[in-house]
Design a protein around this motif. Structure first.
Motif, PDB file in Angstrom:
ATOM      1  N   ASP A  54      39.768   0.089  45.870  1.00 49.18           N
ATOM      2  CA  ASP A  54      38.858   0.150  44.723  1.00 49.18           C
ATOM      3  C   ASP A  54      37.827  -0.971  44.739  1.00 49.18           C
ATOM      4  O   ASP A  54      36.763  -0.839  44.139  1.00 49.18           O
ATOM      5  CB  ASP A  54      39.635   0.158  43.398  1.00 49.18           C
ATOM      6  N   CYS A  55      38.099  -2.067  45.444  1.00 53.07           N
ATOM      7  CA  CYS A  55      37.160  -3.189  45.448  1.00 53.07           C
ATOM      8  C   CYS A  55      35.817  -2.816  46.044  1.00 53.07           C
ATOM      9  O   CYS A  55      34.772  -3.156  45.489  1.00 53.07           O
ATOM     10  CB  CYS A  55      37.743  -4.391  46.190  1.00 53.07           C
ATOM     11  N   ILE A  56      35.833  -2.086  47.157  1.00 52.74           N
ATOM     12  CA  ILE A  56      34.553  -1.741  47.778  1.00 52.74           C
ATOM     13  C   ILE A  56      33.784  -0.763  46.885  1.00 52.74           C
ATOM     14  O   ILE A  56      32.554  -0.825  46.795  1.00 52.74           O
ATOM     15  CB  ILE A  56      34.709  -1.183  49.232  1.00 52.74           C
ATOM     16  N   SER A  57      34.510   0.088  46.154  1.00 53.97           N
ATOM     17  CA  SER A  57      33.825   1.006  45.224  1.00 53.97           C
ATOM     18  C   SER A  57      33.116   0.216  44.135  1.00 53.97           C
ATOM     19  O   SER A  57      31.973   0.518  43.778  1.00 53.97           O
ATOM     20  CB  SER A  57      34.824   1.959  44.568  1.00 53.97           C
ATOM     21  N   ILE A  58      33.792  -0.789  43.606  1.00 55.61           N
ATOM     22  CA  ILE A  58      33.189  -1.609  42.541  1.00 55.61           C
ATOM     23  C   ILE A  58      31.984  -2.367  43.089  1.00 55.61           C
ATOM     24  O   ILE A  58      30.915  -2.390  42.490  1.00 55.61           O
ATOM     25  CB  ILE A  58      34.240  -2.572  41.948  1.00 55.61           C
ATOM     26  N   VAL A  59      32.157  -2.962  44.258  1.00 53.89           N
ATOM     27  CA  VAL A  59      31.070  -3.729  44.870  1.00 53.89           C
ATOM     28  C   VAL A  59      29.864  -2.828  45.125  1.00 53.89           C
ATOM     29  O   VAL A  59      28.730  -3.189  44.805  1.00 53.89           O
ATOM     30  CB  VAL A  59      31.561  -4.403  46.180  1.00 53.89           C
ATOM     31  N   ARG A  60      30.118  -1.639  45.662  1.00 57.77           N
ATOM     32  CA  ARG A  60      29.012  -0.699  45.913  1.00 57.77           C
ATOM     33  C   ARG A  60      28.299  -0.324  44.620  1.00 57.77           C
ATOM     34  O   ARG A  60      27.068  -0.253  44.578  1.00 57.77           O
ATOM     35  CB  ARG A  60      29.535   0.589  46.573  1.00 57.77           C
ATOM     36  N   ALA A  61      29.079  -0.112  43.564  1.00 56.84           N
ATOM     37  CA  ALA A  61      28.489   0.273  42.274  1.00 56.84           C
ATOM     38  C   ALA A  61      27.619  -0.856  41.724  1.00 56.84           C
ATOM     39  O   ALA A  61      26.518  -0.608  41.223  1.00 56.84           O
ATOM     40  CB  ALA A  61      29.584   0.637  41.276  1.00 56.84           C
ATOM     41  N   VAL A  62      28.088  -2.095  41.831  1.00 54.16           N
ATOM     42  CA  VAL A  62      27.316  -3.231  41.315  1.00 54.16           C
ATOM     43  C   VAL A  62      26.029  -3.402  42.124  1.00 54.16           C
ATOM     44  O   VAL A  62      24.964  -3.671  41.571  1.00 54.16           O
ATOM     45  CB  VAL A  62      28.151  -4.540  41.328  1.00 54.16           C
ATOM     46  N   ILE A  63      26.126  -3.214  43.436  1.00 51.21           N
ATOM     47  CA  ILE A  63      24.934  -3.349  44.286  1.00 51.21           C
ATOM     48  C   ILE A  63      23.900  -2.273  43.931  1.00 51.21           C
ATOM     49  O   ILE A  63      22.702  -2.561  43.795  1.00 51.21           O
ATOM     50  CB  ILE A  63      25.313  -3.296  45.785  1.00 51.21           C
TER      51      ILE A  63
END
Ligand code: C2E
Ligand code: MG
Ligand code: MG
Ligand code: MG
Length: 289
Positions: A212-221
């Protein structure tokens, strides 16, 4: 310190609480004269631009060189300094010192990032303090970046918004630090004019470990891109994290993979390096003009 509160109610303390209280009082006494005794130092940590592969800025991180305890990290004294109100003069010292160092010793296009405490941010004269530091150092306003956390928006959002606009009018950049750890991050982003979002290191730490971390990071970017804000990832420690962030389109990275926070002299030396290699990933100490 009296063991009764303002209403005169006496409290029972056990020995452990008493010892903790004494330690706090001792630290408070030491802290009260640390500034005049010249015990504070700034360390600097590079912020590396992913695409261009150069150091775009450095974050000033406060250290207290305590005569007996050695180097005390900020988490151990900043909350106390905030309670005491000491963070206001200490914070002004940080601002002046960081601006002076960047103006005198760094390449002209390198930013300096300074953390502002919520207590400092809410001071009525914060705009004068920032413009004074810029004027006296001669630092161009666009090279100063102020890092604030969501807590500044919590108490008086209207006032915080007004202060943010005034800071932007001075020409300084403003970042939201530790993004993702507070309350209503998303609504704040819509309402407040930040130049940059710094994704909290807790999300970076588990990149590659928790999906889930990469999903959150992608969303913030993606959000940052839509809102016209740059994105910095903090706490980058591994090559795997860096590769994931680069693929996701993160603007800047900061972390032990590149550099730990270093002394002012070491930071200046890093900025003068033609090339630095972090785990097989080469980057430049300065912008090639
Ligand atoms: P911050 O502004 O979020 O700063 C990032 C912290 O993460 C720094 O800790 C830095 O040394 C650490 N860090 C950087 N890269 C890595 C990494 O790869 N892995 C890990 N595990 N940690 C990394 P530091 O210097 O102990 O500062 C802690 C906090 O104290 C700062 O968090 C900031 O909130 C506060 N602080 C530091 N200097 C000042 C200051 O001058 N004024 C105010 N008001 N607060 C400050
Ligand atoms: Mg910061
Ligand atoms: Mg942070
Ligand atoms: Mg932090």
């Amino acid at each position: 310190r009296a063991k009764s509160d303002e209403s005169g109610v006496a409290h029972l303390y056990n020995a452990e609480m008493d010892a903790a209280m004494q330690a706090r009082n001792a630290l408070e006494m030491d802290l009260r004269q640390a500034l005049s005794a010249g015990q504070f130092e700034l360390f600097y940590q590079p912020q590396v631009e992913v695409r261009a592969r150069w150091i775009a800025g450095c974050e000033a991180l406060l250290r207290w060189r305590h005569p007996e305890k050695g180097l005390v990290p900020p988490d151990q004294f900043i909350p106390l300094a905030e309670d005491m109100g000491m963070i206001v003069p200490i914070g002004e010292w940080v601002l002046r010192q960081a601006c002076a160092t960047a103006a005198a010793d760094w390449p002209e296009n390198v930013r300096v990032a300074v953390n502002l405490s919520a207590v400092q941010f809410r001071c009525h004269d914060i705009i004068d303090v920032v413009s004074g530091a810029l004027r006296d150092s001669g630092l161009e306003a666009g090279r100063l970046e102020l890092e604030i956390t969501e807590t500044v928006m919590l108490q008086d959002a209207a006032m915080a918004l007004a202060t943010l606009h005034q800071l932007r009018e001075l020409g300084v950049q403003v970042s939201m630090d530790d993004f993702g750890t507070g309350y209503s991050s998303l609504s704040y982003l819509r309402r407040f004019p930040f130049d940059r979002i710094k994704i909290d290191q807790s999300f970076i730490r588990d990149l590659g470990k928790q999906d889930d971390c990469i999903s959150i990071v992608r969303a913030v970017i993606a959000l940052g891109r839509d809102l016209g804000m740059a994105i910095t990832a903090e706490g980058v420690e591994t090559r795997q994290q860096l590769d994931m962030l680069e693929n996701a389109g993160c603007t800047e990275v900061q972390g032990y993979l590149f550099n730990r926070p270093v002394s002012a002299a070491a930071a200046t030396a890093l900025l003068q390096s033609a090339s630095i290699i972090a785990n097989g990933w080469p980057y430049l100490g300065h912008r090639l003009s």
